[in-house]
Design an enzyme around this catalytic site. Structure first.
Site, PDB file in Angstrom:
ATOM      1  N   THR A 218       0.821  -1.208   0.000  1.00 52.36           N
ATOM      2  CA  THR A 218       0.000   0.000   0.000  1.00 52.36           C
ATOM      3  C   THR A 218       0.857   1.263   0.000  1.00 52.36           C
ATOM      4  O   THR A 218       0.659   2.173  -0.814  1.00 52.36           O
ATOM      5  CB  THR A 218      -0.955  -0.005   1.196  1.00 52.36           C
TER       6      THR A 218
ATOM      7  N   GLN B 129      -5.440  -1.691  -3.225  1.00 53.20           N
ATOM      8  CA  GLN B 129      -5.164  -0.383  -2.638  1.00 53.20           C
ATOM      9  C   GLN B 129      -4.212   0.369  -3.572  1.00 53.20           C
ATOM     10  O   GLN B 129      -3.180  -0.166  -3.985  1.00 53.20           O
ATOM     11  CB  GLN B 129      -4.521  -0.527  -1.264  1.00 53.20           C
TER      12      GLN B 129
ATOM     13  N   ASP C  99      -8.145   3.724  -0.994  1.00 49.12           N
ATOM     14  CA  ASP C  99      -6.999   4.341  -0.301  1.00 49.12           C
ATOM     15  C   ASP C  99      -6.426   5.540  -1.059  1.00 49.12           C
ATOM     16  O   ASP C  99      -5.215   5.691  -1.190  1.00 49.12           O
ATOM     17  CB  ASP C  99      -5.892   3.314  -0.055  1.00 49.12           C
TER      18      ASP C  99
ATOM     19  N   ASP D 167     -12.281   3.128   1.918  1.00 47.82           N
ATOM     20  CA  ASP D 167     -11.344   3.737   2.879  1.00 47.82           C
ATOM     21  C   ASP D 167     -10.518   4.843   2.215  1.00 47.82           C
ATOM     22  O   ASP D 167      -9.306   4.941   2.417  1.00 47.82           O
ATOM     23  CB  ASP D 167     -10.386   2.684   3.444  1.00 47.82           C
TER      24      ASP D 167
END
Length: 367
Positions: free
Chosen positions: A127, A163, A186, A213
């Site tokens: 990530t 992500q 993300d 998210d």
């Protein structure tokens, strides 16, 4: 998916606009950088100019950052799409990036790494490694820029780690004014350099879009007069499509994310998005995520009946520090008070940008 086509079209249009303006090839530096000077009329000795067609000091943002190498540099970035990854390391303190046109749509820094994208030397990026832009230095400021990650799930069905970070911000006193953050999962990683470091960040008049998210991390961050937009998804058959916020605030930090005087809209069907879920990462199992959303319009895309969810049942959202205050819109309707924790008037007096940012006052002079 319609939303991803829209983003790709947006990035193409940005590049097309640069060509139409004569900015993608050789150009006069004064027309490229507007009121911010040029290499021949430099505003200060620490002002560097970036232009994709060669009218500046550098043709890439990373090359300019690398040349700066010290405190207090300003990068004036001409319109164009800069397809590259950029790292502002901890030595580049007090750096400012300015989009020369004054319109964030015109200046785009973008790449397409995802968590699961294979690295040339083996392994995957993860990530953090997926970030198009990484800012580790304190005192970073950006105005009128777009930070994007255009990785698309549909293009890479073989990748499960989807992500894909547009920007990871870790420095203290990091400020963004009228910037855009584009991605899916993300998008905006508002974080810090270390668990015990409480990095302060300020976002004003910014636009952030994504699905899962898409604003996350452990920073102390204030989002003021911002617009968050949740994207449609055709790869899922049912709600929820995703979550706007996923804070991972350290338990010792009294201030997490504060969203004030902002709005949340959606391309997705009504009630298909949650407002937030707490992220308690494996690297900090004592984290106690904190999010306050106040004086903000929550559109119909937010599930008003159950706006919060767990990321892990081991860390229920009810045990975290989630609260709201005087929100409006269909996504803010309260049907079960226990599921919509509200600040008292007394508590709300401490939920302000001044309280969160302390002795740092970026709003006084603009970011």
């Amino acid at each position: 998916m319609a939303a991803t086509v829209g983003r790709r079209a947006f990035l193409a249009a940005s590049a097309g606009a640069a060509v139409a303006l004569g900015l993608a090839g050789p150009a006069r530096a004064d027309s490229a950088f507007g009121r911010y000077g040029s290499p021949s009329a430099r505003l200060t000795g620490k002002t560097l100019y970036v232009h994709p067609g060669g009218a500046g000091d550098f043709t890439s943002v990373q090359a300019a950052v690398r040349a700066a190498g010290g405190d207090g540099y300003t990068l004036v970035i001409a319109p164009g799409t800069y397809r590259e990854t950029v790292v502002v390391d901890a030595t580049c303190t007090g750096m400012t990036w300015i989009g020369a046109s004054g319109n964030a749509r015109d200046v785009v820094v973008v790449y397409d790494h995802a968590n699961g994208t294979p690295k040339p030397g083996g392994g995957t990026y993860g990530t953090t490694g997926s970030a198009t832009t990484t800012v580790q230095a304190d005192g970073f400021t950006a105005r009128h820029l777009t930070f994007a990650n255009d990785f698309l799930r549909a293009d890479h069905p073989e990748i499960t780690g989807t992500q894909a970070v547009a920007i990871k911000v870790q420095g203290d006193r990091s400020a963004f004014e009228r910037c855009r953050f584009l991605g899916h999962q993300d998008t905006l990683y508002a974080d810090s350099m270390a668990l015990g470091t409480f990095a302060r960040q300020y976002y004003r008049d910014c636009y952030v879009e994504g699905d899962v998210d898409f604003v996350f991390g452990r920073a102390t961050a204030v989002f003021e007069d911002c617009h968050f937009r949740t994207l449609n998804r055709t790869d899922l058959a049912a709600a929820p499509y995703g979550f706007v916020f996923a804070p991972s605030t350290a338990v010792a930090n009294p201030r997490g994310y504060l969203v004030t005087r902002s709005r949340i809209s959606s391309e997705a069907p009504d009630a298909y998005y949650k407002l937030a879920r707490p992220w308690v990462p494996g690297s900090d199992t004592t984290a106690r995520p904190m999010l306050t959303v106040r004086d903000t319009h929550l559109g119909a895309g937010i599930d008003a009946v159950a706006p919060y969810a767990n990321m892990s049942d081991s860390y229920p959202w009810q045990n975290q520090r989630f609260a709201e205050y005087r929100n409006t819109g269909p996504g803010a309707a309260i049907s079960a008070p226990a599921d919509r924790p509200q600040l008292t008037a007394s508590e709300a007096r401490s939920a302000t940008r001044e309280a969160y940012l302390g002795d740092w006052t970026p709003w006084w002079k603009g970011c």
